[in-house]
Design a protein around this motif. Structure first.
Motif, PDB file in Angstrom:
ATOM      1  N   TRP A  47       0.948  -1.206  -0.082  1.00 49.64           N
ATOM      2  CA  TRP A  47       0.127  -0.125   0.070  1.00 49.64           C
ATOM      3  C   TRP A  47       0.930   1.462  -0.044  1.00 49.64           C
ATOM      4  CZ3 TRP A  47      -4.225   2.221  -1.044  1.00 49.64           C
ATOM      5  CH2 TRP A  47      -4.839   3.305  -0.913  1.00 49.64           C
ATOM      6  N   THR A  48       1.798   1.211   0.688  1.00 46.56           N
ATOM      7  CA  THR A  48       2.768   2.532   0.963  1.00 46.56           C
ATOM      8  C   THR A  48       3.654   2.341  -0.335  1.00 46.56           C
ATOM      9  OG1 THR A  48       2.923   2.334   3.219  1.00 46.56           O
ATOM     10  CG2 THR A  48       4.581   3.420   2.143  1.00 46.56           C
ATOM     11  N   VAL A  49       4.356   1.354  -0.789  1.00 48.18           N
ATOM     12  CA  VAL A  49       4.824   1.314  -2.105  1.00 48.18           C
ATOM     13  C   VAL A  49       3.958   1.844  -3.234  1.00 48.18           C
ATOM     14  CG1 VAL A  49       5.925  -0.209  -3.879  1.00 48.18           C
ATOM     15  CG2 VAL A  49       6.233  -0.460  -1.316  1.00 48.18           C
ATOM     16  N   GLY A  50       2.731   1.457  -3.411  1.00 51.04           N
ATOM     17  CA  GLY A  50       1.903   1.952  -4.077  1.00 51.04           C
ATOM     18  C   GLY A  50       1.750   3.535  -4.358  1.00 51.04           C
ATOM     19  N   LYS A  51       1.388   3.806  -3.000  1.00 50.42           N
ATOM     20  CA  LYS A  51       1.171   5.581  -2.749  1.00 50.42           C
ATOM     21  C   LYS A  51       2.464   6.107  -3.417  1.00 50.42           C
ATOM     22  CE  LYS A  51       0.301   5.653   1.402  1.00 50.42           C
ATOM     23  NZ  LYS A  51      -0.067   6.475   2.614  1.00 50.42           N
ATOM     24  N   ILE A  52       3.745   5.541  -2.941  1.00 52.86           N
ATOM     25  CA  ILE A  52       4.951   6.077  -3.686  1.00 52.86           C
ATOM     26  C   ILE A  52       5.157   6.230  -4.828  1.00 52.86           C
ATOM     27  CG2 ILE A  52       7.443   6.071  -3.356  1.00 52.86           C
ATOM     28  CD1 ILE A  52       7.093   4.848  -0.557  1.00 52.86           C
ATOM     29  N   ALA A  53       4.744   5.112  -5.507  1.00 49.96           N
ATOM     30  CA  ALA A  53       4.650   4.727  -6.929  1.00 49.96           C
ATOM     31  C   ALA A  53       3.694   5.733  -7.749  1.00 49.96           C
ATOM     32  CB  ALA A  53       4.435   3.311  -7.310  1.00 49.96           C
ATOM     33  N   SER A  54       2.745   6.102  -7.164  1.00 50.44           N
ATOM     34  CA  SER A  54       1.839   6.690  -7.742  1.00 50.44           C
ATOM     35  C   SER A  54       2.403   8.387  -7.662  1.00 50.44           C
ATOM     36  CB  SER A  54       0.520   6.961  -6.898  1.00 50.44           C
ATOM     37  OG  SER A  54       0.556   7.278  -5.707  1.00 50.44           O
ATOM     38  N   ALA A  55       3.057   8.653  -6.678  1.00 53.11           N
ATOM     39  CA  ALA A  55       3.565  10.051  -6.729  1.00 53.11           C
ATOM     40  C   ALA A  55       4.685  10.069  -7.680  1.00 53.11           C
ATOM     41  CB  ALA A  55       4.181  10.179  -5.109  1.00 53.11           C
ATOM     42  N   TRP A  56       5.414   9.143  -7.801  1.00 58.00           N
ATOM     43  CA  TRP A  56       6.487   9.149  -9.043  1.00 58.00           C
ATOM     44  C   TRP A  56       5.859   9.605 -10.299  1.00 58.00           C
ATOM     45  CZ3 TRP A  56       9.076   3.966  -7.434  1.00 58.00           C
ATOM     46  CH2 TRP A  56       9.829   4.264  -6.375  1.00 58.00           C
ATOM     47  N   VAL A  57       4.717   9.020 -10.758  1.00 58.00           N
ATOM     48  CA  VAL A  57       3.900   9.188 -11.923  1.00 58.00           C
ATOM     49  C   VAL A  57       3.400  10.704 -11.871  1.00 58.00           C
ATOM     50  CG1 VAL A  57       1.947   8.492 -13.310  1.00 58.00           C
ATOM     51  CG2 VAL A  57       3.333   6.893 -12.073  1.00 58.00           C
ATOM     52  N   LEU A  58       2.823  11.066 -10.720  1.00 60.52           N
ATOM     53  CA  LEU A  58       2.100  12.373 -10.668  1.00 60.52           C
ATOM     54  C   LEU A  58       3.160  13.666 -10.570  1.00 60.52           C
ATOM     55  CD1 LEU A  58      -0.971  11.763  -8.442  1.00 60.52           C
ATOM     56  CD2 LEU A  58      -1.048  12.127 -10.831  1.00 60.52           C
ATOM     57  N   SER A  59       4.237  13.466  -9.986  1.00 61.73           N
ATOM     58  CA  SER A  59       5.142  14.373  -9.881  1.00 61.73           C
ATOM     59  C   SER A  59       5.641  15.261 -10.812  1.00 61.73           C
ATOM     60  CB  SER A  59       6.468  13.969  -8.770  1.00 61.73           C
ATOM     61  OG  SER A  59       7.188  13.103  -9.319  1.00 61.73           O
TER      62      SER A  59
END
Length: 304
Positions: free
Chosen positions: A116-128
């Motif tokens: 869940w945390t890894v997924g949130k981090i990965a989504s931030a990588w896409v959005l940033s």
């Protein structure tokens, strides 16, 4: 083993990620390379000491259950990936490399992965990079009319130089608060904290001094043409995106943010954007965590 690998990782961050903090300032000719390194040393130190607690906690949580040797192997794997990219002259994500290494190590050790945390981090990588591009365009639209009102050429040049310098300092602060705090967070999970943050910051500055020039030129010169106005808008927009991530404790990549900001603003202005280079950079973003995770998995399987 853990101290040398942590220093290797800090040096690798300086060699690669420092380019994203000051690349636009150096590439646009506003700040010299040596002054940029001094700026990095000062403001990265402030960032890792003052602004890194939330990100440190997020990364420490992903290392739960790992020994000092295992964390050392994670850092070695991530630093190796970043160093290879620096040799290639490409800006990659040190954040992604560390997170990828942690996931690979957890799988090798049979530890539960907080997906869940890894997924949130990965989504931030896409959005940033997208958010950074939007911020850069917004800053440019607000900033350019203000600059046009300055009639005196000397005052205009001085204003632009100070604004670019301020944006670079802001980015360097974020580099300490985000990327370097990834390393500090891992060390704190092992009980190593306090003054060691200062040692990490000094080592990062050495990485910037000795090995960052090629990546700095890729960021500041090769993606899209940068004058002082575009340099400030791109750097400040990227910094705003990274600061937003810092506030919610997500370890994002300042590199992805600045590349998104430069290319997004270039497209908005109708200027040439080196698409071939961008494709290569994005490939590096994908390869980095996979490479670091694979190396960490193999090293821990055979050595730990």
């Amino acid at each position: 083993m853990i101290i040398p690998t942590a220093l290797f990782m800090a040096w690798a961050i300086g060699a690669n990620d420092s380019a994203k903090a000051v690349g636009t300032a150096v590439g646009s000719g506003v700040i010299s390379f040596k002054r940029a390194v001094l700026l990095i040393g000062i403001f990265t130190t402030l960032g890792v000491i003052i602004g890194g607690s939330s990100v440190s906690g997020t990364v420490s949580g992903l290392a739960e259950g790992m020994s000092a040797v295992e964390v050392g192997l994670v850092l070695f794997s991530a630093a190796s990936a970043v160093t290879l990219a620096s040799l290639w002259g490409r800006p990659i994500s040190t954040t992604q490399s560390i997170i990828g290494g942690l996931v690979g190590a957890s799988l090798a050790l049979g530890l539960p992965v907080d997906w869940w945390t890894v997924g949130k981090i990965a989504s931030a990588w896409v959005l940033s990079p997208i958010v950074a591009a939007l911020f850069a365009v917004a800053v440019y639209r607000l900033y350019k009319p203000m600059v046009r009102r300055i009639k005196c050429l000397r005052n205009l040049e001085l204003t632009q130089k100070w604004l670019v310098f301020t944006a670079a300092a802001f980015s360097a602060f974020n580099l300490g608060a985000n990327e370097l705090s990834n390393v500090a967070g891992l060390m704190e999970s092992l009980g190593i904290n306090g003054p060691f943050r200062l040692v990490l910051a000094i080592t990062l500055a050495l990485g910037a001094l000795t090995f960052s020039y090629e990546v700095m030129m890729t960021v500041g010169r090769d993606i899209s043409p940068l004058g002082p106005t575009s340099a400030f808008s791109s750097q400040f927009g990227a910094s705003l995106a990274v600061s937003a991530a810092n506030l919610i404790g997500l370890p994002v990549s300042s590199g992805q943010a600045i590349v998104g900001a430069i290319s997004g603003l270039g497209l908005y202005k109708g200027e040439h954007v080196n698409i071939k280079l961008l494709v290569g950079i994005v490939k590096g973003w994908v390869i980095a965590p996979v490479f670091a995770g694979t190396i960490a998995y193999l090293l821990i399987t055979f050595l730990a």
